[in-house]
Design an enzyme around this catalytic site. Structure first.
Site, mmCIF file in Angstrom:
data_model
loop_
_atom_site.group_PDB
_atom_site.id
_atom_site.type_symbol
_atom_site.label_atom_id
_atom_site.label_comp_id
_atom_site.label_asym_id
_atom_site.label_seq_id
_atom_site.Cartn_x
_atom_site.Cartn_y
_atom_site.Cartn_z
ATOM 1 N N ASP A 1 -8.049 0.323 7.206
ATOM 2 C CA ASP A 1 -7.875 -0.678 8.255
ATOM 3 C C ASP A 1 -6.402 -0.794 8.600
ATOM 4 O O ASP A 1 -5.973 -1.717 9.279
ATOM 5 C CB ASP A 1 -8.469 -2.032 7.853
ATOM 6 C CG ASP A 1 -8.334 -2.277 6.381
ATOM 7 O OD1 ASP A 1 -7.250 -1.984 5.845
ATOM 8 O OD2 ASP A 1 -9.300 -2.747 5.756
ATOM 9 N N LYS B 1 0.829 -1.212 0.000
ATOM 10 C CA LYS B 1 0.000 0.000 0.000
ATOM 11 C C LYS B 1 0.861 1.258 0.000
ATOM 12 O O LYS B 1 0.388 2.342 -0.355
ATOM 13 C CB LYS B 1 -0.942 -0.007 1.204
ATOM 14 C CG LYS B 1 -2.044 -1.052 1.100
ATOM 15 C CD LYS B 1 -3.371 -0.438 0.745
ATOM 16 C CE LYS B 1 -4.336 -1.484 0.225
ATOM 17 N NZ LYS B 1 -5.613 -0.955 -0.218
HETATM 18 C C1 LIG Z 1 -2.032 -6.332 2.974
HETATM 19 C C2 LIG Z 1 -3.182 -6.104 2.066
HETATM 20 N N1 LIG Z 1 -3.375 -6.941 1.043
HETATM 21 C C3 LIG Z 1 -4.400 -6.775 0.190
HETATM 22 C C4 LIG Z 1 -5.294 -5.734 0.343
HETATM 23 C C5 LIG Z 1 -6.457 -5.623 -0.605
HETATM 24 O O1 LIG Z 1 -6.427 -4.472 -1.389
HETATM 25 P P1 LIG Z 1 -7.791 -3.878 -1.971
HETATM 26 O O2 LIG Z 1 -8.570 -3.337 -0.830
HETATM 27 O O3 LIG Z 1 -7.337 -2.833 -2.931
HETATM 28 O O4 LIG Z 1 -8.504 -5.011 -2.630
HETATM 29 C C6 LIG Z 1 -5.138 -4.846 1.403
HETATM 30 C C7 LIG Z 1 -6.062 -3.736 1.602
HETATM 31 O O5 LIG Z 1 -5.968 -2.969 2.551
HETATM 32 C C8 LIG Z 1 -4.049 -5.024 2.288
HETATM 33 O O6 LIG Z 1 -3.826 -4.198 3.319
#
Ligand SMILES: Cc1ncc(COP(=O)(O)O)c(C=O)c1O
Length: 406
Positions: free
Chosen positions: A134, A86
């Site tokens: 989150d 992110k």
């Molecule tokens: C570690 C991690 N993987 C995957 C995701 C999924 O991303 P998205 O919400 O864009 O589908 C998130 C989302 O916060 C995340 O923090």
């Protein structure tokens, strides 16, 4: 690793192949997802201090055990010292927003170096960016805001851990905890931003709000460019050509990550793109339910999944536009599969957080089920890519899980 858990696992599967468009990447999607937007994000982000291509590990033991040709794991745990992929998205969107503000007020085109040197500090300091999170997205936005000199407010829901909240506070953000769930924190952030003339920098898009989420997703796609693109002189592609990739398993929260990956693969590889599979926690399966209903569908989250980053009940509008026609299969998995995969990766010296392993867990659960394995065309010739999207973003939770697994 306890293989029995995978053999016993109940995996939700929805085949979306009838909706798949096999032709060239559609022009209609170009506005929000394009290789040129990826190249621009890569040109920018690769100049940031601390930028380094993250590793792509080859997981030989599980590939052999589950009868696959290869499993590649993109390990995002070290990304910019923030612990997750992110870091590429939110901070980049903050930069795009500030550039646009400064350009409107001064006609100047600003570089990161200008901002870091405080050249437009008065304008930047009057901008407040806001987001719901989150954890990982908020950390990226807070980091970008501090780096580029603007104010930051972060909305978190009742279930976000103290450790994740503290990490954002340490980056200078004002952190507001609300009583409801993630989707309520998104709405509260939007309301407060509208009342106070703040700027929402969200990783999810909704009608009328698409530009910054598109920038966030362009930032994410830098990961894929490191694997396949090699656009920057300092980056050799980690898998030259497409290295015969046959399957990609990507975890979904609001779908932004999965959409950025699917769009990249489609535009770059066309008909030769690998089979694309989205994996979600069964406790937060908004993409799966959207696929079943053939339209964006909200789910009400009644229990929080351990995969905190994936605990989303509403899909991102832009993401759904891509995923509804680019995803071959939607899967749901239960929380019990997370810890064994984290433990397996820890044995391989890979630090993988709870949300990082969903794609890999989905892949192994499918392989442990002969019927599903055949349905998804997985066999010893398969070359699978999964994205390990975070490291130990909450050290206490991580240590407790790993301790139980060893
Ligand atoms: C570690 C991690 N993987 C995957 C995701 C999924 O991303 P998205 O919400 O864009 O589908 C998130 C989302 O916060 C995340 O923090």
């Amino acid at each position: 690793m306890n293989k029995q858990i995978f053999e016993d696992a109940s995996v939700g599967h929805h085949a979306n192949r009838k909706n798949i468009a096999t032709a060239k990447y559609p022009a209609a999607l170009q506005q929000n997802f394009s290789l040129s937007a990826t190249a621009e994000a890569m040109r920018e982000i690769s100049t940031w201090q601390g930028y380094q291509q993250t590793p792509l590990a080859k997981l030989t033991d599980p590939a052999a055990e589950y009868g696959l040709g290869a499993i590649y794991y993109k390990d995002e745990s070290s990304r910019f010292g923030l612990g997750s992929f992110k870091a590429l998205g939110g901070a980049y969107a903050v930069l795009c927003l500030l550039r646009q503000k400064i350009r409107t007020q001064t006609s100047a085109r600003v570089s990161v170096r200008d901002l870091e040197a405080g050249k437009f500090s008065e304008i930047a300091a009057r901008v407040t960016v806001v987001t719901a999170t989150d954890g990982n997205h908020g950390r990226s936005v807070a980091w970008g805001a501090r780096r580029f000199g603007c104010q930051c407010r972060i909305y978190i829901h009742a279930g976000v851990s103290e450790c994740r909240a503290a990490a954002m506070g340490e980056l200078g953000a004002v952190v507001m905890r609300i009583a409801g769930n993630y989707d309520e924190s998104v709405r509260q952030a939007a309301r407060d931003a509208a009342d106070n003339d703040w700027h929402v920098v969200s990783d999810t898009s909704y009608p009328g709000y698409t530009d910054l989420p598109a920038a966030v997703m362009a930032g994410y796609s830098v990961m894929m460019d490191e694997i396949l693109g090699g656009n920057m002189p300092q980056n050799m592609p980690q898998l030259p050509g497409n290295a015969g990739l046959t399957h990609v398993f990507v975890q979904g929260g609001v779908g932004g990550l999965a959409a950025s990956v699917a769009a990249y693969l489609w535009e770059k590889l066309g008909d030769a793109r690998p089979r694309f599979i989205v994996v979600e926690p069964v406790l937060a399966d908004c993409l799966f339910q959207s696929a079943v209903n053939n339209r964006a569908t909200e789910v009400h989250i009644t229990r929080e999944t351990i995969m905190a980053g994936l605990s989303c009940g509403e899909v991102s509008q832009l993401a759904w536009e891509v995923l509804s026609i680019a995803t071959d299969d939607f899967l749901t998995i239960s929380d019990e599969l997370v810890a064994p995969v984290m433990g397996m990766l820890a044995d391989d010296n890979i630090e993988a957080g709870e949300s990082a392993v969903a794609g890999l867990a989905g892949c192994l659960a499918v392989c442990a089920n002969p019927q599903l394995k055949a349905m998804l065309d997985l066999n010893e010739r398969s070359r699978v890519l999964v994205l390990g999207t975070e490291g130990a973003t909450d050290r206490e939770i991580y240590d407790a899980i790993i301790k139980r697994e060893t």
